[in-house]
Write a protein that holds these residues in place. Structure first.
Motif, PDB file in Angstrom:
ATOM      1  N   UNK A 109      10.821   5.227  -0.438  1.00 24.02           N
ATOM      2  CA  UNK A 109      11.996   4.374  -0.303  1.00 24.02           C
ATOM      3  C   UNK A 109      11.541   2.911  -0.432  1.00 24.02           C
TER       4      UNK A 109
ATOM      5  N   UNK B 117       0.815  -1.207   0.000  1.00 29.75           N
ATOM      6  CA  UNK B 117       0.000   0.000   0.000  1.00 29.75           C
ATOM      7  C   UNK B 117       0.851   1.260   0.000  1.00 29.75           C
TER       8      UNK B 117
ATOM      9  N   UNK C  80       8.971  -4.021  -1.205  1.00 31.11           N
ATOM     10  CA  UNK C  80       8.696  -3.564   0.164  1.00 31.11           C
ATOM     11  C   UNK C  80       8.837  -2.053   0.169  1.00 31.11           C
ATOM     12  N   UNK C  81       7.890  -1.378   0.786  1.00 30.28           N
ATOM     13  CA  UNK C  81       8.006   0.078   0.859  1.00 30.28           C
ATOM     14  C   UNK C  81       7.799   0.501   2.299  1.00 30.28           C
ATOM     15  N   UNK C  82       8.264   1.693   2.595  1.00 22.61           N
ATOM     16  CA  UNK C  82       8.225   2.202   3.961  1.00 22.61           C
ATOM     17  C   UNK C  82       6.814   2.196   4.540  1.00 22.61           C
ATOM     18  N   UNK C  83       6.699   1.838   5.795  1.00 22.58           N
ATOM     19  CA  UNK C  83       5.364   1.875   6.404  1.00 22.58           C
ATOM     20  C   UNK C  83       5.391   1.985   7.919  1.00 22.58           C
ATOM     21  N   UNK C  84       4.209   1.919   8.482  1.00 17.23           N
ATOM     22  CA  UNK C  84       3.877   1.808   9.904  1.00 17.23           C
ATOM     23  C   UNK C  84       4.711   2.636  10.850  1.00 17.23           C
ATOM     24  N   UNK C  85       5.373   1.973  11.838  1.00 23.93           N
ATOM     25  CA  UNK C  85       5.811   2.718  13.018  1.00 23.93           C
ATOM     26  C   UNK C  85       6.827   3.809  12.694  1.00 23.93           C
ATOM     27  N   UNK C  86       7.412   3.748  11.510  1.00 19.03           N
ATOM     28  CA  UNK C  86       8.376   4.793  11.175  1.00 19.03           C
ATOM     29  C   UNK C  86       7.701   5.829  10.280  1.00 19.03           C
ATOM     30  N   UNK C  87       6.580   6.321  10.706  1.00 16.04           N
ATOM     31  CA  UNK C  87       5.808   7.276   9.919  1.00 16.04           C
ATOM     32  C   UNK C  87       6.272   8.673  10.273  1.00 16.04           C
ATOM     33  N   UNK C  88       7.579   8.871  10.234  1.00  7.96           N
ATOM     34  CA  UNK C  88       8.113  10.170  10.617  1.00  7.96           C
ATOM     35  C   UNK C  88       8.189  11.054   9.380  1.00  7.96           C
ATOM     36  N   UNK C  89       7.075  11.608   9.017  1.00  7.11           N
ATOM     37  CA  UNK C  89       7.022  12.583   7.937  1.00  7.11           C
ATOM     38  C   UNK C  89       7.721  12.133   6.655  1.00  7.11           C
ATOM     39  N   UNK C  90       7.197  11.135   5.950  1.00  5.32           N
ATOM     40  CA  UNK C  90       7.825  10.721   4.712  1.00  5.32           C
ATOM     41  C   UNK C  90       7.789  11.877   3.720  1.00  5.32           C
TER      42      UNK C  90
END
Lengths: 832, 145
Positions: free
Chosen positions: B99, B92, B118-128
């Motif tokens: 990234x 998603x 695989x793409x960035x998600x969940x707990x590292x939602x620090x302002x993509x």
């Protein structure tokens, strides 16, 4: 007038002063003997002549004591009062941390758009509940929450004044203080950990909560896991302080045991809730992926489980003190390492990607702390000598120790797997010498962890049935024989069911060992061992209940209740074992899980003028593994959070909602205009009885299942508008909302996927089209028929996951039995 | 320590390791992690290897065809054209500038066939893609005041 951010920063500053004060005054207040223990240097003692080393120590301690006395005389207090003050500072610090957390909560509640944290993790459209829980949605909020929990637990344990911990174990204050210092240091000096960063000019809108966190399990999973992680500092502190002070008395044991159980319970339940969230929210049909963040929490959990069990041996036989010190030291540091893996982003995984600046200071602290405390294994080796030796391998203590070893090995394996992406050990000489980093595949973990899990399961079942000191053959006929026979018969029956009923459905070779037969054997072995354990537990309960009935004349119900209340940890512990059996049976279903991807063809249907949704219909059917899946309505519709303003596009989430009917028994009419509105027709809410039926048995009366993909808006906080790409299309974050039909044998897990326009041969940006239709074209009827593709091909991902319901049943049982073991109100203390 | 106990542990370890090294299909246990620019620069090194390539999706390069997709992964200004064969789900979080880590193999013509994204998600939602300069400037300036 101070802003909330300034108030927050000041609170953190005062808190840091309080921590430093507590540490300094505590270090001054401890006795010369303890000062000597704290400064011992392992390398010196191993390499240099003892006399010289002690002379050196004497010099340092002398200087330290001189400074301490100067400080105490300046403050006009004695050492006892100094320790008291140090303890009081820890209490005060709890209130300061609570105030800091409260400030963040107020900012989230009032949607303070000057706060960087609020802007990045919340929005005024969210319900109050989600606004407040955004506290742990980001890194800095999580660290503040973590710090608050640490100060809370530190204050709680030191408040147990009747044990006079400040005086008996003054090192506890220093150990806890130094950990508090790490977190406050990060929150003050590292940008990624600062919760009170401020925008000079308030932003126009918040970016909202990560939509993946909009799930009940995600709201309770992080705090529960954090409680587990943080609270392990307490049993570690008590144990290490008692060992260093040489003050390990029996009256400390209940306090220590209770805290260990508390931390272990929260860690375990937190992990299981995380699985539940991953399964229900991520839409990839699984619950565990050996992701670094999952592994980070699994490692301390395994270690603490080993520790809890060897503590029983220490209690009964006076053995394994040395081993226990090693285990609790490892558990505590693995908890810290877990935080580091999750929050530093150094190890890449789907959870953690972007690097954070707190990684380096944290890992330095963890490394130094581990090296510092692990020395006491050497210094205290004489004090930790066992009273007894292991007399028989097949005794209770032997089996527990063996299980401990296997658990430690499994942690080591996971650790190697977790860190393999950081170490470039895969080297080649092709085209010059080059080394590459590698990552373990999930199958690699399974290959090694499945047999380990089965061994642990076997020992978990055997251990309660074995006797202290004596080898197995002495008690075999009395305790082991019947459960073993039950396990073997159960295994044989299951093998028949497996090969004739389940095995034919395994389409692919899922076995990580290459040979399917090995996976088959392990699956049968898991069930067989499960039956062995359950039979053992029933036998243990039956005997104890029978004895109570005969000896005390109690009824069966009375006997069960009193049995658990008087032997809370033992009989509650058996129930935890039972929960683990269900979990393992659930996991074993993974060996024969299957996955499909099919496509259905949809047509754009007319609907009422000014319709707030777009309506497609299919009617195609697919036949899969005994299921008939009929595609029906597909809606593109708006979805708004509770406090959202529907007239503003930044609040509109576009949902692609697909309806299916599973095994339709009777003909359901297709919607016609006379029936009113197609959306309401498709979304007739099931009755409470129907919901209960679906939840408990997985049977859906009308066979309807609904899955969604939601396109959440990405807001640009400076202008308060939707973020757009160079083509003017809104940027949106997509999330999956699967539907699961869960029966005791298997789950049918469906998730609608991407759409494709077969006429134009491209993937349409449905969300942008809908936004344009909804706001710019004012839901015009002509626009409806001209804008949207007249037909769509839509993917449906289907997973058939056997036995998953057992995992959630096991989770519930783990929670309930954990409470039985943990809650002091259940325990009846007076012995008959 | 009890000798029998040590022998038992050694036996169990041997058993587990034997199971670990059973490998009839000659499958690798690990995937090489490389950045997209390394792959582009030394293509010859990476043929016939299972790779996990890291980089960012070039904005505007994604052409999605149902569950299949073509896009370009960029890292340090080197571009790697990727064809995703749709064998697994596109996550998603996959989108422009995301990234990504893509699993697959390098083709002799320099393109990459991916089987998993695989793409960035969940707990590292620090302002993509939000760590932009304005953002930094805002509170840096404030600190100076």
């Amino acid at each position: 007038m101070l802003t909330w951010n300034e108030f927050g920063v000041i609170t953190l500053l005062v808190s840091s002063i309080m921590v430093i004060f507590s540490l300094i005054i505590g270090l001054a207040g401890i006795s010369i003997k303890l000062k000597f223990q704290l400064i011992r240097i392992l390398l010196l003692e191993l390499l240099v002549d003892k006399k010289k080393v002690f002379k050196f120590y004497k010099m340092i301690v002398g200087f330290w004591e001189f400074l301490s006395l100067k400080l105490l005389s300046f403050l006009k207090i004695n050492k006892n009062i100094a320790l008291r003050l140090s303890q009081q500072a820890i209490f005060v610090n709890f209130f300061l941390a609570a105030i800091a957390l409260l400030i963040l909560l107020i900012q989230l509640y009032t949607n303070d758009l000057t706060s960087k944290y609020v802007v990045n993790h919340s929005s005024d459209s969210l319900s109050i509940f989600y606004r407040l829980t955004a506290t742990w949605a980001g890194s800095s909020g999580s660290l503040l929450f973590w710090y608050f929990l640490l100060t809370l637990f530190s204050a709680l344990v030191l408040y147990k004044d009747k044990l006079h911990l400040y005086n008996r174990l003054p090192i506890a204050i220093i150990v806890l203080g130094s950990l508090q210092f790490l977190f406050i240091f990060l929150m003050l000096f590292y940008e990624d950990a600062q919760p009170f960063l401020e925008y000079h000019i308030p932003m126009k809108a918040g970016r909202g909560l990560n939509p993946l966190l909009l799930h009940w399990a995600m709201i309770i999973h992080p705090p529960i896991l954090y409680i587990g992680y943080v609270s392990f500092a307490i049993p570690f502190t008590i144990y290490i302080s008692a060992v260093i002070s040489g003050n390990m008395k029996d009256d400390l044991m209940p306090l220590f045991r209770r805290w260990t159980l508390f931390s272990w319970f929260f860690l375990g339940f937190g992990i299981l809730l995380g699985s539940k969230w991953a399964y229900e929210e991520l839409g990839w049909g699984g619950y565990w992926a050996w992701d670094p963040v999952e592994n980070a929490s699994l490692m301390p959990f395994i270690l603490s489980t080993a520790f809890l069990h060897s503590l029983i041996v220490q209690h009964h036989r006076g053995m394994l003190k040395y081993w226990n010190l090693l285990l609790i030291t490892l558990t505590y540091h693995f908890c810290l390492l877990g935080t580091w893996i999750t929050r530093s982003g150094v190890i890449e995984g789907p959870h953690s990607f972007a690097k954070s600046d707190i990684g380096l200071p944290m890992i330095i602290f963890i490394g130094l702390s581990f090296l510092y405390f692990v020395r006491f294994l050497y210094f205290k080796r004489n004090v930790l000598k066992p009273k007894d030796q292991l007399e028989a391998v097949t005794s209770k203590e032997g089996s527990i120790l063996l299980n401990n070893f296997i658990m430690l090995i499994s942690v080591l394996i996971v650790l190697i797997g977790v860190f393999s992406p950081l170490i470039p050990y895969n080297c080649t000489f092709e085209n010059g010498f080059q080394c590459f980093k590698t990552e373990w595949k999930p199958t690699t973990y399974n290959k090694i962890m499945v047999p380990i899990g089965i061994l642990i399961l076997f020992l978990m079942g055997a251990s309660p049935l074995l006797a202290w000191r004596k080898p197995m053959d002495i008690v075999f006929a009395k305790t082991l024989k019947k459960p073993i026979i039950a396990g073997i018969w159960g295994g044989i029956i299951y093998a028949f069911v497996y090969f004739f009923y389940l095995r034919p459905f395994v389409r692919l070779n899922n076995s990580p060992w290459g040979f399917q037969i090995i996976a088959d054997i392990f699956s049968i072995l898991t069930v067989s061992l499960g039956i062995f354990i359950v039979a053992g537990i029933i036998q243990e309960y039956y005997r104890a209940i029978h004895a109570r009935k005969v000896r005390l004349g109690e009824t069966t119900t009375q006997a069960i209740i009193n049995l658990i209340r008087r032997n809370q940890r033992r009989y509650g512990g058996y129930l935890v074992h039972l929960a683990v059996v269900f979990l393992f049976i659930g996991y074993s279903g993974g060996a024969f899980k299957t996955e499909y991807q099919i496509q259905f063809h949809y047509y754009l249907m007319p609907t009422e003028a000014g319709s707030p949704y777009v309506y497609y219909y299919s009617g195609d059917k697919a036949y899969i593994q005994g299921y008939t899946i009929e595609a029906r309505e597909l809606f593109i519709r708006p979805y708004f959070e509770p406090n959202a303003d529907p007239s503003n596009p930044i609040y509109m989430t576009v949902s692609q909602e697909a309806h299916y009917r599973i095994n339709p028994k009777e003909f359901l009419p297709v919607f016609t205009v006379s029936m009113g509105n197609p959306y309401d027709f498709a979304n007739q809410p099931p009755s409470l009885a129907e919901r209960l039926l679906k939840f408990s048995t997985g049977f859906i009366l009308d066979g309807r299942m609904t899955t969604e993909r939601r396109f959440y808006p990405q807001v640009y906080p400076y202008t308060g508008e939707l973020m757009r790409n160079e083509m003017g299309f809104g940027e949106r974050l997509v999330t999956s909302e699967p539907d699961i039909k869960s029966s005791w044998t298997e789950d049918l897990y469906i998730q609608v996927g991407s759409v494709f326009d077969p006429i134009r041969n491209r993937t349409p940006d449905i969300a942008s089209m809908f936004e344009y239709y909804y706001y710019e074209l004012n839901r015009d009827t002509n626009a409806y028929s001209m804008l949207f593709p007249s037909s769509l091909v839509v993917d449906l991902h289907i997973w058939i996951n056997p036995l998953v319901k057992f995992i959630w049943f096991g989770t519930t049982l783990f929670f309930l039995s954990g409470l039985i073991v943990l809650l002091p109100i259940i325990e009846l203390k007076n012995k008959e | 320590m009890n000798k029998k106990f040590v022998l038992l542990i050694l036996f169990i370890l041997t058993l587990i390791l034997t199971l670990f090294f059973i490998d009839p299909n000659k499958q690798t246990q690990t995937i090489l992690i490389v950045d997209a620019d390394t792959v582009v620069a030394n293509q010859a090194n990476f043929y016939d290897k299972e790779l996990r390539v890291r980089g960012f999706v070039k904005p505007g390069s994604i052409v999605r065809m149902g569950n299949k997709a073509e896009f370009i992964v960029v890292h340090n200004n080197k571009e790697l054209p990727v064809y995703f064969n749709g064998k697994t789900q596109i996550p998603d979080t996959f989108g422009d500038a995301a990234p990504v880590r893509i699993d697959g193999t390098l083709n002799p013509n320099g393109t990459f066939t991916a089987t998993k994204i695989e793409a960035k998600c969940a707990s590292k939602y620090e302002a993509p893609n939000m760590k932009i300069n304005h953002d930094q400037l805002q509170y840096r300036d404030y600190n100076k005041l």
